[in-house]
Design an enzyme around this catalytic site. Structure first.
Site, PDB file in Angstrom:
ATOM      1  N   GLY A 240      72.594  17.830  56.207  1.00 41.62           N
ATOM      2  CA  GLY A 240      72.065  19.155  55.906  1.00 41.62           C
ATOM      3  C   GLY A 240      73.007  20.327  56.027  1.00 41.62           C
ATOM      4  N   GLY A 282      75.773  14.692  53.300  1.00 39.04           N
ATOM      5  CA  GLY A 282      75.882  14.370  51.870  1.00 39.04           C
ATOM      6  C   GLY A 282      76.639  15.474  51.161  1.00 39.04           C
ATOM      7  N   TYR A 322      66.216  24.943  41.678  1.00 46.49           N
ATOM      8  CA  TYR A 322      66.184  25.734  42.922  1.00 46.49           C
ATOM      9  C   TYR A 322      66.683  27.164  42.715  1.00 46.49           C
ATOM     10  CZ  TYR A 322      66.653  20.857  44.468  1.00 46.49           C
ATOM     11  OH  TYR A 322      66.523  19.510  44.609  1.00 46.49           O
ATOM     12  N   CYS A 349      65.804  21.925  25.341  1.00 52.51           N
ATOM     13  CA  CYS A 349      64.797  22.708  24.624  1.00 52.51           C
ATOM     14  C   CYS A 349      63.852  23.465  25.552  1.00 52.51           C
ATOM     15  CB  CYS A 349      63.982  21.777  23.734  1.00 52.51           C
ATOM     16  SG  CYS A 349      63.128  20.536  24.716  1.00 52.51           S
TER      17      CYS A 349
HETATM   18  N1  LLP Z   1      69.538  12.446  55.400  1.00 52.37           N
HETATM   19  C1  LLP Z   1      68.310  12.508  54.845  1.00 52.37           C
HETATM   20  C2  LLP Z   1      67.232  11.730  55.438  1.00 52.37           C
HETATM   21  C3  LLP Z   1      68.095  13.300  53.716  1.00 52.37           C
HETATM   22  O1  LLP Z   1      66.889  13.351  53.172  1.00 52.37           O
HETATM   23  C4  LLP Z   1      69.162  14.054  53.164  1.00 52.37           C
HETATM   24  C5  LLP Z   1      68.967  14.893  51.992  1.00 52.37           C
HETATM   25  C6  LLP Z   1      70.433  13.943  53.770  1.00 52.37           C
HETATM   26  C7  LLP Z   1      70.582  13.136  54.892  1.00 52.37           C
HETATM   27  C8  LLP Z   1      71.644  14.650  53.252  1.00 52.37           C
HETATM   28  O2  LLP Z   1      71.533  16.026  53.311  1.00 52.37           O
HETATM   29  P1  LLP Z   1      72.797  16.945  52.882  1.00 52.37           P
HETATM   30  O3  LLP Z   1      73.877  16.763  53.910  1.00 52.37           O
HETATM   31  O4  LLP Z   1      73.231  16.518  51.534  1.00 52.37           O
HETATM   32  O5  LLP Z   1      72.232  18.321  52.872  1.00 52.37           O
HETATM   33  N2  LLP Z   1      68.576  18.002  45.716  1.00 52.37           N
HETATM   34  C9  LLP Z   1      68.690  19.049  46.700  1.00 52.37           C
HETATM   35  C10 LLP Z   1      68.994  18.497  48.075  1.00 52.37           C
HETATM   36  C11 LLP Z   1      67.999  17.480  48.558  1.00 52.37           C
HETATM   37  C12 LLP Z   1      68.355  16.879  49.893  1.00 52.37           C
HETATM   38  C13 LLP Z   1      67.506  15.711  50.211  1.00 52.37           C
HETATM   39  N3  LLP Z   1      67.825  15.049  51.439  1.00 52.37           N
HETATM   40  C14 LLP Z   1      69.751  20.035  46.242  1.00 52.37           C
HETATM   41  O6  LLP Z   1      70.330  19.840  45.178  1.00 52.37           O
HETATM   42  O7  LLP Z   1      69.988  21.049  46.901  1.00 52.37           O
END
Ligand code: LLP
Length: 425
Positions: A240, A282, A322, A349
């Site tokens: 996150g 991520g 978003y 479209c």
């Molecule tokens: N762990 C879990 C259980 C998760 O659900 C997520 C992301 C992560 C780790 C990794 O989070 P990060 O470090 O990437 O923030 N599509 C959205 C983001 C959705 C995130 C979902 N879960 C966007 O484009 O902003």
């Protein structure tokens, strides 16, 4: 922008010109800098190198599931967070150590659970129903499954509501105040080895304090879980950490580690077990490593100056979904003065198919190449074939070398697995 720079008026990724890349591989094109990826992966490792406890980094596969990128992360010692059977399949192909491939998800099917148990990976369990299914299948297969419950810590991170996951109103996890009952049940369940506690509070979080709050909640739960006679192997605070899309700054893994380490060290003293800290980054691993190159098909003066490019929300959904901000530049006019305000729109479209709104850019012309920055996380992985558009190619740049790491889709892939019954043929 160390890995993305300007040379002779053009945007370069490491030692390669973006204009040349589009000439060679076509447009649109996702381009990843290997150097940037390794730098981000190492940033976490270095940030936690002085911790007196073990730390595991589980790369969140959902952010970008390209195999080559995952193999690079695997070589750096990363594990993986997977959220589906498909992501598990990919993580296993990438060769991640199964001990550190956490099977996440709030709604796993029996088929997925069976696959995870057969693969021997640990599970993050989201409900008592899931516990029951995992235990039943583990028994059937004569296997033991290491599990954590995903707790809902009831923490409000300051982020987009669609990606805040630790609020008490969210669909994820078991309320932290009552999760101990689930742990009691787990301890008595056949085939289940209680190993950890998991939470994840959301994504694109640009303040470290909610993570510290979440860690404290996890420790509050850990103290109770230990009283059940459990030896805790890991405490997982999810991913996150946000990145700097706007160019106004964002906390680094170092900032994150500096807040997390002392709290972990202080609180772990009160436990009997010596759990590892697991983190699931991520976006902060892949986000800024990748740009999306997209060719200008037309420039039009209408209500606004519209620049119509060949990539839209089919390839980068974040702005449409978003209202996300991604920096854009004209890759072949890097040294030209900004001349006007433009809105970059895709070929889909729908009026919402806008990649970047009201941006000051040099005079944009048909044939130019626009680069959209920070497209490595939730870019390709959220792409679709909407409007019958083939997904584009991906390349990896390592200094002066370019590797094609995903080919552009073909027309038969648009047809996919459709079957036309003979009656309709
Ligand atoms: N762990 C879990 C259980 C998760 O659900 C997520 C992301 C992560 C780790 C990794 O989070 P990060 O470090 O990437 O923030 N599509 C959205 C983001 C959705 C995130 C979902 N879960 C966007 O484009 O902003």
């Amino acid at each position: 922008m160390e890995f993305f720079s300007e040379r002779n008026g053009e945007l370069y990724v490491e030692g390669i010109s973006c204009v040349d890349l589009v000439e060679q591989f076509g447009s649109p094109l996702y381009v990843t800098s290997k150097g940037a990826l390794e730098k981000n992966a190492e940033a976490y490792i270095n940030a936690f190198s002085k911790a007196s406890f073990e730390v595991r980094f589980l790369y969140a596969v959902k952010a970008n599931n390209n195999l080559t990128l995952m193999k690079i992360l695997n070589r750096k010692g990363y594990g993986a967070d997977v959220f589906s059977d498909g992501e598990l399949y990919l993580a296993l192909l990438a060769g991640f150590n199964r001990k550190y491939v956490l099977f996440n998800g709030n709604s796993k099917s029996e088929e997925e659970i069976r696959m995870g148990i057969e693969a021997g990976v640990p599970f993050s369990i989201d409900s008592l129903d899931e516990l029951e299914t995992v235990s039943k299948i583990a028994e059937e297969l004569c296997k033991e499954v290491r599990i954590a419950f995903r707790i809902n810590p009831d923490i409000s991170p300051n982020t987009h509501p669609k990606i805040a996951t630790g609020l008490k109103t969210s669909k994820f996890g078991i309320p932290w105040e009552s999760v101990i009952d689930a742990y009691k049940k787990a301890v008595e369940s056949p085939g289940i080895v209680v190993s950890g506690i998991h939470c994840h509070i959301g994504s694109q979080i640009k303040d470290v304090s909610p993570f510290v709050e979440a860690l404290n909640r996890v420790f509050d739960v850990a103290e109770k879980v230990e009283k059940l006679g459990v030896e805790l192997e890991f405490l997982d605070i999810g991913g996150g950490l946000g990145i700097d899309y706007e160019g106004i700054g964002a906390p680094t893994p170092k900032d994150f580690a500096e807040e997390i380490i002392p709290v972990f060290e202080r609180r772990v003293k009160d436990l009997n077990s010596k759990p590892e800290l697991w983190i699931e980054p991520g976006r902060s691993i892949v986000g800024n490593t990748t740009i999306l190159l997209t060719r200008v098909n037309a420039v039009k003066k209408a209500y606004k100056n519209f620049v119509a490019v060949d990539a839209g929300f089919n390839l980068l959904l974040r702005p449409a979904m978003y209202g996300a901000y991604h920096r854009v530049v004209v890759a072949n006019r890097m040294s030209e003065e900004k001349r006007d305000v433009y809105t970059i729109v895709g070929p889909i479209c729908e009026s919402g198919d806008i990649l970047a709104e009201d941006r000051e850019l040099p005079e944009v012309k048909k044939g130019d190449v626009i680069a959209v920055f920070d497209a490595g996380a939730y870019g390709f992985s959220m792409s679709s074939q909407y409007n019958g558009r083939r997904r584009c190619a991906e390349v990896l740049v390592d200094r002066d070398r370019v590797y094609l790491i995903r080919e552009r889709e073909s027309y038969p892939e648009i047809v996919g697995r459709q079957i036309v019954p003979p009656e309709f043929a």
